[in-house]
Write a protein that holds these residues in place. Structure first.
Motif, PDB file in Angstrom:
ATOM      1  N   UNK A  23       0.781  -1.480  -0.149  1.00 46.68           N
ATOM      2  CA  UNK A  23      -0.176   0.253  -0.129  1.00 46.68           C
ATOM      3  C   UNK A  23       0.578   1.404   0.270  1.00 46.68           C
ATOM      4  N   UNK A  24       1.861   0.960   0.602  1.00 52.36           N
ATOM      5  CA  UNK A  24       2.788   2.268   0.670  1.00 52.36           C
ATOM      6  C   UNK A  24       4.243   2.543  -0.018  1.00 52.36           C
ATOM      7  N   UNK A  25       5.391   1.948   0.542  1.00 47.50           N
ATOM      8  CA  UNK A  25       5.933   1.504   0.179  1.00 47.50           C
ATOM      9  C   UNK A  25       5.795   1.829  -2.084  1.00 47.50           C
ATOM     10  N   UNK A  26       5.240   0.758  -2.209  1.00 47.31           N
ATOM     11  CA  UNK A  26       5.664   0.290  -3.657  1.00 47.31           C
ATOM     12  C   UNK A  26       5.203   1.113  -4.700  1.00 47.31           C
ATOM     13  N   UNK A  27       4.293   2.383  -3.732  1.00 49.21           N
ATOM     14  CA  UNK A  27       3.264   3.435  -4.559  1.00 49.21           C
ATOM     15  C   UNK A  27       4.829   4.744  -3.985  1.00 49.21           C
ATOM     16  N   UNK A  28       5.414   4.717  -2.909  1.00 52.55           N
ATOM     17  CA  UNK A  28       6.372   5.877  -3.031  1.00 52.55           C
ATOM     18  C   UNK A  28       7.706   5.611  -4.507  1.00 52.55           C
ATOM     19  N   UNK A  29       7.955   4.434  -4.251  1.00 54.67           N
ATOM     20  CA  UNK A  29       8.604   3.879  -5.055  1.00 54.67           C
ATOM     21  C   UNK A  29       7.926   3.766  -7.034  1.00 54.67           C
ATOM     22  N   UNK A  30       7.056   3.573  -7.176  1.00 57.77           N
ATOM     23  CA  UNK A  30       6.356   4.070  -8.392  1.00 57.77           C
ATOM     24  C   UNK A  30       6.029   5.177  -8.886  1.00 57.77           C
ATOM     25  N   UNK A  31       5.721   6.728  -8.198  1.00 63.07           N
ATOM     26  CA  UNK A  31       5.463   7.335  -7.569  1.00 63.07           C
ATOM     27  C   UNK A  31       7.137   8.078  -8.255  1.00 63.07           C
ATOM     28  N   UNK A  32       8.015   7.723  -8.043  1.00 63.90           N
ATOM     29  CA  UNK A  32       9.002   8.035  -8.447  1.00 63.90           C
ATOM     30  C   UNK A  32       9.590   7.620  -9.476  1.00 63.90           C
ATOM     31  N   UNK A  33       9.527   6.616  -9.648  1.00 69.40           N
ATOM     32  CA  UNK A  33       9.786   5.881 -11.437  1.00 69.40           C
ATOM     33  C   UNK A  33       9.038   6.441 -12.168  1.00 69.40           C
ATOM     34  N   UNK A  34       7.744   6.807 -11.979  1.00 73.00           N
ATOM     35  CA  UNK A  34       7.127   7.153 -12.370  1.00 73.00           C
ATOM     36  C   UNK A  34       7.279   9.389 -13.340  1.00 73.00           C
ATOM     37  N   UNK A  35       7.697   9.475 -12.531  1.00 72.04           N
ATOM     38  CA  UNK A  35       8.019  11.227 -12.491  1.00 72.04           C
ATOM     39  C   UNK A  35       8.663  11.552 -13.897  1.00 72.04           C
ATOM     40  N   UNK A  36       9.793  11.101 -14.611  1.00 75.85           N
ATOM     41  CA  UNK A  36      10.061  11.146 -16.444  1.00 75.85           C
ATOM     42  C   UNK A  36       8.556  10.894 -17.411  1.00 75.85           C
ATOM     43  N   UNK A  37       7.844  10.364 -16.755  1.00 75.17           N
ATOM     44  CA  UNK A  37       6.186   9.555 -17.743  1.00 75.17           C
ATOM     45  C   UNK A  37       5.443  10.939 -17.504  1.00 75.17           C
ATOM     46  N   UNK A  38       5.439  11.640 -16.780  1.00 73.21           N
ATOM     47  CA  UNK A  38       4.364  12.632 -16.398  1.00 73.21           C
ATOM     48  C   UNK A  38       4.526  13.710 -16.696  1.00 73.21           C
ATOM     49  N   UNK A  39       3.315  14.214 -17.282  1.00 75.15           N
ATOM     50  CA  UNK A  39       2.929  15.393 -18.297  1.00 75.15           C
ATOM     51  C   UNK A  39       3.366  17.145 -17.137  1.00 75.15           C
ATOM     52  N   UNK A  40       3.756  18.024 -17.715  1.00 71.40           N
ATOM     53  CA  UNK A  40       4.276  18.874 -16.551  1.00 71.40           C
ATOM     54  C   UNK A  40       3.876  19.281 -15.638  1.00 71.40           C
ATOM     55  N   UNK A  41       2.075  18.667 -16.175  1.00 74.60           N
ATOM     56  CA  UNK A  41       1.345  19.789 -15.015  1.00 74.60           C
ATOM     57  C   UNK A  41       0.301  18.489 -14.538  1.00 74.60           C
ATOM     58  N   UNK A  42       0.284  17.567 -14.653  1.00 72.26           N
ATOM     59  CA  UNK A  42       0.206  15.940 -13.658  1.00 72.26           C
ATOM     60  C   UNK A  42      -0.227  16.339 -12.751  1.00 72.26           C
ATOM     61  N   UNK A  43      -1.312  14.882 -12.085  1.00 72.03           N
ATOM     62  CA  UNK A  43      -1.959  15.345 -10.829  1.00 72.03           C
ATOM     63  C   UNK A  43      -1.802  14.003 -10.499  1.00 72.03           C
ATOM     64  N   UNK A  44      -1.716  13.659  -8.698  1.00 75.64           N
ATOM     65  CA  UNK A  44      -1.144  12.648  -8.729  1.00 75.64           C
ATOM     66  C   UNK A  44      -1.637  12.588  -7.089  1.00 75.64           C
ATOM     67  N   UNK A  45      -3.163  11.034  -7.080  1.00 76.18           N
ATOM     68  CA  UNK A  45      -4.119  11.717  -6.702  1.00 76.18           C
ATOM     69  C   UNK A  45      -3.669  10.339  -5.896  1.00 76.18           C
ATOM     70  N   UNK A  46      -3.940  10.435  -4.489  1.00 75.04           N
ATOM     71  CA  UNK A  46      -3.371   9.376  -3.869  1.00 75.04           C
ATOM     72  C   UNK A  46      -4.684   8.790  -2.845  1.00 75.04           C
TER      73      UNK A  46
END
Length: 319
Positions: free
Chosen positions: A128-151
């Motif tokens: 629930x937590x660590x996997x999402x934390x790591x995924x957020x970091x790894x997805x950073x290059x794939x995000x649009x400049x004005x993306x939303x991250x919704x937890x």
């Protein structure tokens, strides 16, 4: 965070704004609330990526969504949040320019035995937590400049506390408390992420939501994903709602141009049922010291640290 809701235009959960040309990733989009987040977003014309470790369940969910949204644009992203080493490969498969990521997947184990991932982390906290934390970091290059991250957090976490001496519940493991603490960890990280994004000058925004009290028995049928409502829980509808309604807060956080980073959204009626509204961030959710400490520990445990470049020259119309 002090804006009154009256400053917002009317929001209708049944008449969502068109999102043709946008791409959204929903972790755990194959079942439960995540399924309905994916279905509702697909109905706006967006491409929706279902992050799931089970390809068969993901394709069953896509079949169910297309029965509700003919021509829905869907794809499956293999994703096992409990397996940290696999997440880099999953992130590499994500489409470029993601407009939003909904961190929704989660587990609540029934087994009273404490279980660990191959990396030695308690399974609920890791998924629930660590996997999402790591995924957020790894997805950073794939995000649009004005993306939303919704937890997606949980109202049950509003009365929880983290034990930093025993984050992995090695001394006192019980499935439900372990789940609640993992959701608090997600919420604290969602708010800390937004503070760091703002400090970095990024136009990416992090928003925290919770679904209220969402029951299977109050949820409409979506074969083969869900069997449908149960008459035995109808009185509960006075206090709670179905998982389709539990999805509304996350969907609004993705789509509403007036939603800002660092906000908390949940159901309107006592935080348990109804249409989404903005809530005050207080109590354990507002613990800045705990959030900063958790961030440092999570970065160490995962070997990742979400880092987003400055987009100071990009104006985010939704900020």
């Amino acid at each position: 965070m002090s804006r009154p809701d009256t400053a917002r235009p009317a929001w209708d959960v049944h008449r969502l704004p068109a999102s043709t040309g946008r791409t959204f990733l929903v972790t755990g989009g194959n079942a439960g609330i995540g399924y309905f987040v994916a279905e509702q977003l697909a109905g706006t014309g967006a491409e929706v990526v279902l992050g799931s470790r089970d390809a068969a369940k993901a394709h069953a969910a896509m079949t169910a969504i297309r029965a509700q949204v003919p021509g829905a644009r869907l794809r499956h992203l293999p994703l096992d949040l409990a397996d940290l080493p696999s997440l880099a490969a999953s992130a590499a498969l994500a489409p470029a320019g993601l407009d939003a990521v909904v961190l929704n997947a989660g587990v609540l184990l029934d087994d009273p035995r404490r279980r660990e991932t191959p990396q030695g982390h308690e399974l609920t906290f890791a998924t629930n937590h660590l996997g999402h934390f790591a995924l957020t970091a790894l997805l950073a290059p794939a995000l649009a400049p004005d993306a939303r991250i919704v937890t997606t957090g949980s109202f049950t976490a509003k009365s929880a506390r983290l034990d930093f001496a025993d984050l992995m519940s090695a001394r006192d493991y019980r499935p439900k408390p372990a789940y609640v603490r993992s959701k608090l960890a997600q919420v604290l990280t969602g708010f800390e992420l937004d503070r760091r994004l703002r400090a970095a000058g990024s136009a990416v925004r992090s928003v925290v939501v919770h679904p209220g009290g969402a029951l299977d028995g109050l949820t409409p049928s979506r074969p083969p994903v869900h069997a449908g409502r149960s008459p035995h829980v109808l009185p509960a509808g006075l206090l709670l709602h179905g998982k389709h309604a539990g999805a509304w807060s996350a969907v609004r956080a993705v789509l509403d141009p007036d939603v800002r980073g660092g906000e908390l959204w949940g159901p309107r009626v006592a935080g348990m049922r109804g249409r989404p509204r903005r809530e005050r961030v207080r109590g354990p959710f507002a613990d800045l010291d705990a959030a900063a400490q958790l961030w440092a520990i999570s970065a160490d445990l995962t070997g990742t640290d979400p880092d987003f470049p400055s987009t100071a020259g990009h104006r985010d119309p939704r900020a």
